[in-house]
Design an enzyme around this catalytic site. Structure first.
Site, PDB file in Angstrom:
ATOM      1  N   LYS A  27      25.011 -11.430   6.743  1.00 31.77           N
ATOM      2  CA  LYS A  27      26.246 -11.018   7.421  1.00 31.77           C
ATOM      3  C   LYS A  27      27.412 -11.911   7.014  1.00 31.77           C
ATOM      4  CE  LYS A  27      25.783  -9.514  11.594  1.00 31.77           C
ATOM      5  NZ  LYS A  27      25.169  -9.784  12.896  1.00 31.77           N
ATOM      6  N   ARG A  97      27.539 -14.400  16.418  1.00 29.53           N
ATOM      7  CA  ARG A  97      26.448 -13.510  16.002  1.00 29.53           C
ATOM      8  C   ARG A  97      25.544 -14.183  14.986  1.00 29.53           C
ATOM      9  NH1 ARG A  97      29.100  -8.084  14.111  1.00 29.53           N
ATOM     10  NH2 ARG A  97      28.002  -6.966  15.734  1.00 29.53           N
ATOM     11  N   GLY A 106      18.958  -6.422  15.092  1.00 28.52           N
ATOM     12  CA  GLY A 106      18.747  -6.548  16.529  1.00 28.52           C
ATOM     13  C   GLY A 106      17.701  -7.565  16.936  1.00 28.52           C
ATOM     14  N   MET A 108      17.737 -10.879  16.597  1.00 30.84           N
ATOM     15  CA  MET A 108      18.253 -12.131  17.155  1.00 30.84           C
ATOM     16  C   MET A 108      19.457 -11.832  18.029  1.00 30.84           C
ATOM     17  SD  MET A 108      17.657 -14.608  13.990  1.00 30.84           S
ATOM     18  CE  MET A 108      18.521 -13.493  12.945  1.00 30.84           C
ATOM     19  N   ARG A 342      26.207  -4.047   4.916  1.00 34.57           N
ATOM     20  CA  ARG A 342      24.945  -4.535   4.346  1.00 34.57           C
ATOM     21  C   ARG A 342      24.259  -3.366   3.654  1.00 34.57           C
ATOM     22  NH1 ARG A 342      22.214  -5.201  10.273  1.00 34.57           N
ATOM     23  NH2 ARG A 342      22.179  -3.008  10.748  1.00 34.57           N
ATOM     24  N   HIS A 459      18.375   1.666  17.939  1.00 41.28           N
ATOM     25  CA  HIS A 459      17.368   0.677  17.569  1.00 41.28           C
ATOM     26  C   HIS A 459      16.071   1.350  17.122  1.00 41.28           C
ATOM     27  CE1 HIS A 459      13.989  -2.026  18.506  1.00 41.28           C
ATOM     28  NE2 HIS A 459      14.762  -2.909  17.909  1.00 41.28           N
ATOM     29  N   ARG A 566     -17.593  -0.415  -6.682  1.00 44.56           N
ATOM     30  CA  ARG A 566     -18.538  -1.245  -5.925  1.00 44.56           C
ATOM     31  C   ARG A 566     -19.809  -0.436  -5.709  1.00 44.56           C
ATOM     32  NH1 ARG A 566     -13.399  -2.683  -2.938  1.00 44.56           N
ATOM     33  NH2 ARG A 566     -13.330  -4.942  -2.714  1.00 44.56           N
ATOM     34  N   ARG A 622     -19.369  -2.631 -11.128  1.00 44.29           N
ATOM     35  CA  ARG A 622     -19.915  -3.911 -10.704  1.00 44.29           C
ATOM     36  C   ARG A 622     -21.343  -3.716 -10.233  1.00 44.29           C
ATOM     37  NH1 ARG A 622     -17.422  -6.979  -5.720  1.00 44.29           N
ATOM     38  NH2 ARG A 622     -18.517  -5.387  -4.539  1.00 44.29           N
ATOM     39  N   GLU A 755     -14.791 -15.354  -8.566  1.00 42.06           N
ATOM     40  CA  GLU A 755     -14.669 -15.237  -7.113  1.00 42.06           C
ATOM     41  C   GLU A 755     -14.919 -16.548  -6.388  1.00 42.06           C
ATOM     42  OE1 GLU A 755     -16.219 -11.160  -5.643  1.00 42.06           O
ATOM     43  OE2 GLU A 755     -17.648 -11.858  -7.144  1.00 42.06           O
ATOM     44  N   SER A 774     -12.638 -10.462 -14.135  1.00 43.55           N
ATOM     45  CA  SER A 774     -11.827  -9.771 -13.132  1.00 43.55           C
ATOM     46  C   SER A 774     -11.775 -10.690 -11.915  1.00 43.55           C
ATOM     47  CB  SER A 774     -12.476  -8.430 -12.771  1.00 43.55           C
ATOM     48  OG  SER A 774     -11.700  -7.804 -11.782  1.00 43.55           O
ATOM     49  N   GLY A 776     -11.783 -11.637  -8.436  1.00 43.80           N
ATOM     50  CA  GLY A 776     -12.117 -11.065  -7.129  1.00 43.80           C
ATOM     51  C   GLY A 776     -11.442 -11.939  -6.086  1.00 43.80           C
ATOM     52  N   THR A 777     -10.177 -11.658  -5.862  1.00 39.32           N
ATOM     53  CA  THR A 777      -9.382 -12.585  -5.044  1.00 39.32           C
ATOM     54  C   THR A 777      -9.677 -12.474  -3.555  1.00 39.32           C
ATOM     55  OG1 THR A 777      -7.624 -10.977  -5.339  1.00 39.32           O
ATOM     56  CG2 THR A 777      -7.490 -13.001  -6.644  1.00 39.32           C
ATOM     57  N   ASN A 778     -10.468 -11.473  -3.154  1.00 37.86           N
ATOM     58  CA  ASN A 778     -10.884 -11.460  -1.741  1.00 37.86           C
ATOM     59  C   ASN A 778     -11.828 -12.630  -1.512  1.00 37.86           C
ATOM     60  OD1 ASN A 778      -9.552  -9.000  -1.585  1.00 37.86           O
ATOM     61  ND2 ASN A 778     -11.424  -7.821  -1.923  1.00 37.86           N
ATOM     62  N   ASP A 779     -12.872 -12.693  -2.345  1.00 36.33           N
ATOM     63  CA  ASP A 779     -13.809 -13.812  -2.200  1.00 36.33           C
ATOM     64  C   ASP A 779     -13.174 -15.123  -2.654  1.00 36.33           C
ATOM     65  OD1 ASP A 779     -16.323 -13.124  -1.010  1.00 36.33           O
ATOM     66  OD2 ASP A 779     -16.565 -11.695  -2.650  1.00 36.33           O
ATOM     67  N   CYS A 842      -9.072  -7.514  -9.084  1.00 35.51           N
ATOM     68  CA  CYS A 842      -9.517  -6.338  -8.340  1.00 35.51           C
ATOM     69  C   CYS A 842      -9.650  -6.612  -6.847  1.00 35.51           C
ATOM     70  CB  CYS A 842     -10.826  -5.810  -8.908  1.00 35.51           C
ATOM     71  SG  CYS A 842     -12.169  -6.986  -8.775  1.00 35.51           S
ATOM     72  N   TYR A 862      -4.315  -6.367 -16.455  1.00 36.87           N
ATOM     73  CA  TYR A 862      -4.196  -5.240 -15.520  1.00 36.87           C
ATOM     74  C   TYR A 862      -4.406  -5.700 -14.081  1.00 36.87           C
ATOM     75  CZ  TYR A 862      -9.301  -5.215 -15.193  1.00 36.87           C
ATOM     76  OH  TYR A 862     -10.586  -5.571 -14.959  1.00 36.87           O
TER      77      TYR A 862
HETATM   78  C1  PEP Z   1     -13.308  -9.604  -4.223  1.00 36.38           C
HETATM   79  O1  PEP Z   1     -14.057 -10.454  -3.746  1.00 36.38           O
HETATM   80  O2  PEP Z   1     -12.090  -9.779  -4.406  1.00 36.38           O
HETATM   81  C2  PEP Z   1     -13.838  -8.290  -4.571  1.00 36.38           C
HETATM   82  C3  PEP Z   1     -13.064  -7.390  -5.153  1.00 36.38           C
HETATM   83  O3  PEP Z   1     -15.117  -8.020  -4.221  1.00 36.38           O
HETATM   84  P1  PEP Z   1     -15.550  -7.615  -2.732  1.00 36.38           P
HETATM   85  O4  PEP Z   1     -14.315  -7.377  -1.942  1.00 36.38           O
HETATM   86  O5  PEP Z   1     -16.382  -6.406  -2.879  1.00 36.38           O
HETATM   87  O6  PEP Z   1     -16.306  -8.812  -2.306  1.00 36.38           O
HETATM   88 MG    MG Z   2     -16.199 -10.203  -3.936  1.00 33.00          MG
END
Ligand code: PEP
Ligand code: MG
Length: 888
Positions: A27, A97, A106, A108, A342, A459, A566, A622, A755, A774, A776-779, A842, A862
């Site tokens: 603002k 403001r 809205g 704050m 804005r 709002h 999977r 996998r 992983e 690849s 495995g960013t979850n693990d 992945c 990728y």
């Molecule tokens: C991961 O771990 O990122 C993954 C893709 O494998 P999963 O979620 O099946 O453990």
């Molecule tokens: Mg995994």
């Protein structure tokens, strides 16, 4: 204690520009820009976001030097305005403001008419010859100051106003006279004194000081926290405070106030700007939906000169910002003032259309449109279901089509309940008279929002559009009967819990569940945007898919391959799960082989379907990674069942055997247990069966279609080079055997997931055994942060987000500072050994725009994400490639 920042803390509007959003907030930067453009902006100054952070970090003490700088800028403002704050004859009034770098509509706090007190209100009445206006301004100030600064419940003021209106037989507040308002001021002051135990403050400089602190404090209020979390806005940005000379929309019939968009924010249509205004009112009346506003086009006949000037100004602003603008304006006695501009929030269809049309109009290039006018995450909303108009019943009521898409759910009247039930996975529609920022958490939990009051700029509308949730507002027929927990609409009684459908695209409200149609994936504007993105991006986009149907859908969304299939997900169906359980619980290898033989035809058919659907594109399969607790029968259930059987004196020996085996396999930390490649080191026959099924399927598909399937076999949860070496040899040997048996040959890749931190740290060794990695960013997130994927989110992680220990959920947005380092290091080390190694991601992060940007920077080949996020990922990958390119 007070903190010293050591830099300039206050900027006059004439000293800033739109480039200074970090310091002056959106603002502040934009009023500065409008001042530079010579537009009619009331004068003022901005206290910086740095001052705010110094205040919040310094134990809520104003940083040293701030007082003096405010005094200096105030003196300059007084001089230019020719009025002094607190002057008895002709007081200067200001608004105070908030304004953060990213607009948080809205969320704050704002205080208007600051500077009034018992004596200066008389001066204002005298000077303007308009006591009604003076007292109206004062009572508004007391209630806003009371609510925002002093924490007095605003309902008390609203109640007093309603009582006064009732006593006078007035239907709207504009019908109250000067004397009524004077009396109301006295009542408001009594309320303030009763609630606060002290008189309403009369010293304007003290009022200003308190208001500045309150705006700083509002950065930490619950709705601001909720909003930041929802939009991934970091806490440490802070808010600026804008102190601006008041202009008045409430001085009579030649005054008014409104909000407008340079293009239609629902459809994206250009042409006549569109918005709402109110005559004889102040800004908060429009936004809060307290009075139902009139469409902007009517202003052309009510105040034609101001209207003309407004239209011209909006055109200039759109050309300057090269983006659709959302402006606030006030007209005081026929004169136009611009209060804010804005980049406007818009629905997803509007976002796509505006980007394409601005390119066609020559206002921006396609690269600029992709980078600056497209919100990748919003594209998901184009994939929302819509009402099936041809088969829908008659609506029971109509309101304003405030945010597109259709939603079905049970009626809920309270935000807390909507939040609670939403979290429990129920579908609810939040129904309110109007929404306020205090309802935000409920709006997050609901499928859709329905209100009795307000228009497209209320709002409810603005927030719903931003969240991509359907909303219908201004259904004036709704009558609430809260004592009964119900409402009546168009002669129908609807109780809490009854199911309704709202159509945010058309504005209708329907009893029960109305028919919906799936979203159109062929939006012509989206197709253009995707073409720009595909032309710009370097990253390839694949999809995670476990079934032929998912694979087909992913291709329709433009996936260039499958990055993760999977295989354990293929076993979750009723006909397969018992066989998998038998396989796991088998007493020895012979029994296990027997179960595997029965699973194999299922696997092979699924692989055939997927490879066929992908028609020669790469498919990463996998091998089995079943966390055992997801597959085994419950230990508790079995123990109880066997105990009961024992009590009755006859135990099924098969149950006893199963219990013993489940006990044997039971793990306290199954996510860190017998999973992934560890299972295959123990039971290599499992992977052998899968490899045989894959190779047979690929050879069959090639024979049938003549197209060569591109198979990539992936080994999960590797931490040691030797694990991969051993399993790679198993895979190759079994593949050879099957190829020999079938008399056909094929090429395929063997790679691994990264992983666990050890795999990332020793990537140079592991790469020797791998054709690809690849991430495995979850693990990898779970194992790097030591946060359980299954538990953290419902528990401490929520608190960490609330307390700003984390700025985003690390399972949604990659923790670049931590996990990201491992990804970067592993990529570099792997490439130093195998320069051509293929690198992808992945985990869920593969569909998150911020994480995709990081993947682009690191140079992955990728990303792979769920089918519904493939288009988002294509756009985000294009944007990542354009990030940092200069504007033309
Ligand atoms: C991961 O771990 O990122 C993954 C893709 O494998 P999963 O979620 O099946 O453990
Ligand atoms: Mg995994």
């Amino acid at each position: 204690m007070s903190t010293t920042v050591g830099t300039k803390l206050v900027y006059d509007f004439s000293e800033g520009s739109r480039e200074m959003r970090d310091l002056l907030g959106g603002k502040g930067a934009n009023v500065a820009e409008m001042t530079r453009l010579g537009l009619p902006v009331p004068r003022g100054f901005t206290i910086t976001t740095e001052a705010c952070m110094a205040y919040l970090r310094g134990g809520h003490q104003l940083p040293s030097g701030l007082d003096a700088e405010v005094d200096e800028h105030l003196a300059r403002l007084e001089e230019e305005a020719g009025r002094r704050l607190g002057d008895l004859a002709d007081p200067l009034l200001v608004s105070v403001r908030s304004g953060a770098k990213f607009s948080m509509p809205g969320m704050m706090d704002t205080v208007l008419n600051l500077g009034l007190n018992d004596r200066s209100v008389e001066g204002l009445a005298e000077r303007t010859g308009n006591p009604r206006f003076a007292y109206d301004s004062y009572r508004r100030f007391i209630s806003m100051f009371g609510d925002v600064v002093a924490g007095v419940d605003k309902a008390a003021f609203e109640h007093a106003l309603d009582e006064m209106k009732e006593a006078r037989g007035a239907s709207a507040d504009v019908d109250l006279s000067a004397d009524d308002l004077r009396e109301l001021v006295a009542r408001y002051k009594e309320i303030y004194e009763r609630e606060r135990g002290e008189e309403f403050p009369q010293d304007p400089r003290a009022q200003l000081d308190a208001a500045i602190r309150a705006v700083f404090d509002s950065w930490d209020n619950r709705r601001a926290q909720d909003y930041r979390r929802l939009n991934n806005i970091p806490w440490d940005l802070g808010t600026a405070v804008n102190v601006q000379q008041m202009v008045f929309g409430n001085t009579g019939e030649r005054s008014g106030t409104g909000v407008a968009f340079t293009r239609n924010n629902t459809t994206g249509e250009a042409g006549e700007p569109f918005g709402d205004f109110l005559i004889n009112a102040q800004g908060e009346d429009v936004v809060a939906g307290i009075r139902t506003p009139r469409p902007l086009a009517e202003l052309a006949t009510v105040l034609p000169e101001a209207y003309e000037q407004l239209i011209e100004t909006m055109g200039l602003l759109e050309r300057t910002y090269r983006n659709m603008q959302d402006v606030e304006f006030t007209i005081e006695d026929g004169r136009l003032y611009m209060l804010q501009t804005r980049n406007g929030q818009r629905s997803a269809p509007a976002m796509a259309r505006i980007a394409v049309e601005m390119v066609d109009e020559g206002l921006v290039t396609s690269d600029e449109a992709l980078r600056d006018l497209v919100d990748a995450e919003q594209v998901r909303q184009l994939l929302l279901p819509q009402l099936d108009v041809t088969n829908a019943p008659e609506p029971v009521a109509r309101g304003v089509n405030a945010s597109p898409g259709a939603a079905v759910g049970a009626v809920v009247f309270e935000a807390d309940e909507a939040e609670r039930r939403g979290k429990a996975g129920e579908r609810v529609i939040l129904v309110r008279d109007e929404t306020t920022p205090d309802d935000l958490h409920g709006m997050i939990g609901a499928q859709g929002i329905l209100t009795a009051r307000g228009g497209k700029t209320s709002h409810a509308a603005i927030v719903a559009v931003g969240m991509g949730k359907p909303a219908v507002t201004g259904v004036s027929e709704i009558e609430f009967d809260m004592s009964e927990g119900a409402m009546s609409v168009g002669g129908h009684r609807i109780a809490a819990g009854d199911v309704i459908t709202i159509d945010g695209t058309g504005g209708g409200v329907f009893l029960g569940e109305a028919p919906l149609v799936p979203p159109q994936a062929d939006n012509p504007h989206l197709i253009r945007i995707l073409e720009w993105a595909d032309g710009a991006r370097r990253l390839r986009v694949r999809s995670n898919a476990d079934t032929p149907e998912d694979a087909q859908r992913a291709r329709e969304f433009g996936a260039e391959g499958i990055g993760l299939c999977r295989t354990e997900h293929m076993f979750f169906t009723e006909d397969r799960l018992p066989i998998v359980q038998e396989m796991i619980l088998a007493a020895g290898e012979a029994e296990r082989l027997e179960a595997l033989a029965r699973l194999r035809p299922f696997q092979e058919e699924d692989f055939v379907g997927i490879l066929r659907a992908m028609d020669g594109l790469p498919v990463t399969i996998r091998l089995l990674d079943p966390p055992l607790h997801e597959f085994l029968p419950s230990l508790t259930d079995l123990t109880v069942s066997v105990a009961l059987q024992r009590e009755r004196g006859s135990v099924d020996p098969e149950d006893e055997r199963r219990l013993a085996r489940v006990q044997e396999l039971h793990e306290l930390n199954p996510m860190l247990g017998m999973r992934g490649c560890r299972l295959a080191i123990e039971w290599p026959e499992v992977y052998r069966m899968q490899v045989a099924a894959i190779v047979s399927a690929a050879l069959r598909v090639r024979e049938e279609t003549g197209t060569e399937p591109q198979v990539e076999i992936m080994i999960p949860l590797v931490a040691f080079e030797d694990e991969l070496r051993i399993l790679r040899a198993e895979v190759m040997a079994e593949a050879e055997r099957v190829m020999e048996e079938r008399g056909g040959r094929m090429d395929f890749l063997v790679g691994t997931m990264i992983e666990v931190p050890r795999a990332a740290l020793t990537a140079a060794e592991i790469a020797r055994q791998a054709d690809f990695f690849s991430f495995g960013t979850n693990d990898l997130t779970q194992t790097t942060l030591a946060f359980s994927r299954d538990d953290a989110e419902g528990k401490f992680l929520t608190r960490y987000l609330q307390r700003n220990i984390l700025s985003a959920n690390p399972f949604e947005t990659l923790d670049v500072a931590g996990v990201g380092q491992l990804v970067r290091m592993a990529s570099e080390r792997a490439r130093s050994v195998v320069p051509a190694i293929k690198l992808g991601i992945c985990g869920e992060h593969g569909g998150d725009p911020a994480s995709i940007r990081f993947c682009h920077e690191v140079g992955l080949d990728y990303v792979s994400c769920s089918p519904y996020r493939v288009q988002i990922a294509r756009i985000a990958a294009g944007q990542a490639a354009l990030a940092g390119t200069p504007s033309g």
